[in-house]
Design a protein around this motif. Structure first.
Motif, short mmCIF file in Angstrom:
data_model
loop_
_atom_site.label_atom_id
_atom_site.label_comp_id
_atom_site.label_asym_id
_atom_site.label_seq_id
_atom_site.Cartn_x
_atom_site.Cartn_y
_atom_site.Cartn_z
N TYR A 1 10.38 0.33 -1.66
CA TYR A 1 11.79 -0.01 -1.85
C TYR A 1 12.60 0.29 -0.59
O TYR A 1 13.35 -0.56 -0.10
N ILE A 2 12.45 1.50 -0.04
CA ILE A 2 13.22 1.91 1.15
C ILE A 2 12.89 1.01 2.34
O ILE A 2 13.79 0.60 3.08
N THR A 3 11.63 0.68 2.52
CA THR A 3 11.21 -0.18 3.64
C THR A 3 11.85 -1.55 3.53
O THR A 3 12.41 -2.07 4.51
N LEU A 4 11.79 -2.16 2.35
CA LEU A 4 12.40 -3.48 2.18
C LEU A 4 13.91 -3.40 2.34
O LEU A 4 14.52 -4.25 2.98
N ARG A 5 14.51 -2.37 1.80
CA ARG A 5 15.96 -2.20 1.88
C ARG A 5 16.40 -2.08 3.34
O ARG A 5 17.45 -2.59 3.73
N THR A 6 15.57 -1.42 4.15
CA THR A 6 15.88 -1.24 5.57
C THR A 6 15.65 -2.52 6.36
O THR A 6 16.49 -2.91 7.18
N LYS A 7 14.51 -3.20 6.11
CA LYS A 7 14.16 -4.38 6.90
C LYS A 7 14.90 -5.64 6.48
O LYS A 7 15.19 -6.49 7.30
N ASP B 1 0.80 -1.22 0.00
CA ASP B 1 0.00 0.00 0.00
C ASP B 1 0.84 1.28 0.00
O ASP B 1 0.32 2.36 -0.25
N LEU B 2 2.14 1.16 0.28
CA LEU B 2 3.02 2.33 0.31
C LEU B 2 3.30 2.83 -1.11
O LEU B 2 3.24 2.06 -2.08
N PRO B 3 3.66 4.11 -1.24
CA PRO B 3 4.12 4.59 -2.55
C PRO B 3 5.36 3.80 -2.99
O PRO B 3 6.11 3.29 -2.13
N PRO B 4 5.60 3.69 -4.28
CA PRO B 4 6.67 2.82 -4.79
C PRO B 4 8.04 3.00 -4.15
O PRO B 4 8.66 2.02 -3.74
N GLU B 5 8.52 4.23 -4.04
CA GLU B 5 9.86 4.41 -3.49
C GLU B 5 9.90 4.05 -2.01
O GLU B 5 10.90 3.51 -1.53
N GLU B 6 8.82 4.30 -1.28
CA GLU B 6 8.77 3.92 0.13
C GLU B 6 8.79 2.39 0.28
O GLU B 6 9.38 1.87 1.24
#
Length: 188
Positions: free
Chosen positions: A151-157, A144-149
């Motif tokens: 990516y950032i969320t997965l990259r962080t987690k 449900d997040l915007p596309p770049e978010e």
């Protein structure tokens, strides 16, 4: 077979008696898989719980156009507990080994046997089902997040996924095109 990390993971879900742990350890098996092996195909029944001791796995499916969609990743120390497998319902997903992996497994039959002997297993199962539901919710929130978010969320987690999985698979998980994912990776 070293079960210490698995037992630690399970005790995070419920208090386990020493007797249960002893009997559980007798029922565990260690399995080894090569890269790109399919553990389960869509339509098959998943018959055991997996603790990923080492490696990377994923679930995916094909849509009606034949396009592949990754829906979940598991890394070392993750527990793969399938609601479909627990309830003896055929899976909709393929489960693939993404890199050479070592898994500690417990059949759902053995889990049911332990459940009939030890009251704390019911709490363990309930908490694993709740954890599975929470993971499903987190995946939906990610989508449900915007596309770049996304990516950032997965990259962080889960930063290791970017080292181990091909961009096309990560892009399908994030519901992005490969080009968009490559652009986001290039910015970082």
């Amino acid at each position: 077979m070293n079960t210490e990390r698995l037992i630690k993971s399970l005790t995070a879900h419920a208090d386990l008696s020493p007797q249960l742990i002893t009997n559980l350890e007798k029922k565990l098996k260690e399995e080894y898989y090569k890269t790109h092996q399919i553990l389960h195909a869509a339509g098959q029944q998943e018959n055991r719980i997996y603790f990923l001791e080492k490696g990377l796995m994923r679930n995916y499916y094909y849509d009606h156009h034949g396009n592949e969609h990754t829906v979940r990743f598991w890394e070392a120390d993750d527990l793969f507990f399938s609601c479909q497998g627990y309830y003896a319902v055929p899976s909709y997903f393929y489960t693939e080994i993404m890199e050479a992996s070592t898994l500690i497994t417990l059949s759902y039959t053995s889990l049911h046997e332990l459940d009939s002997k030890y009251s704390e297993v019911a709490t363990l199962i309930k908490n694993m089902l709740l954890r599975h539901q929470q993971e499903e919710y987190e995946i939906q929130r990610l989508i449900d997040l915007p596309p770049e978010e996304r990516y950032i969320t997965l990259r962080t987690k889960k930063p290791n996924i970017f080292k181990k999985a091909p961009a096309r698979i990560i892009a399908s998980y994030l519901h992005l095109t490969r080009e968009t994912l490559t652009r986001y990776i290039g910015r970082n």
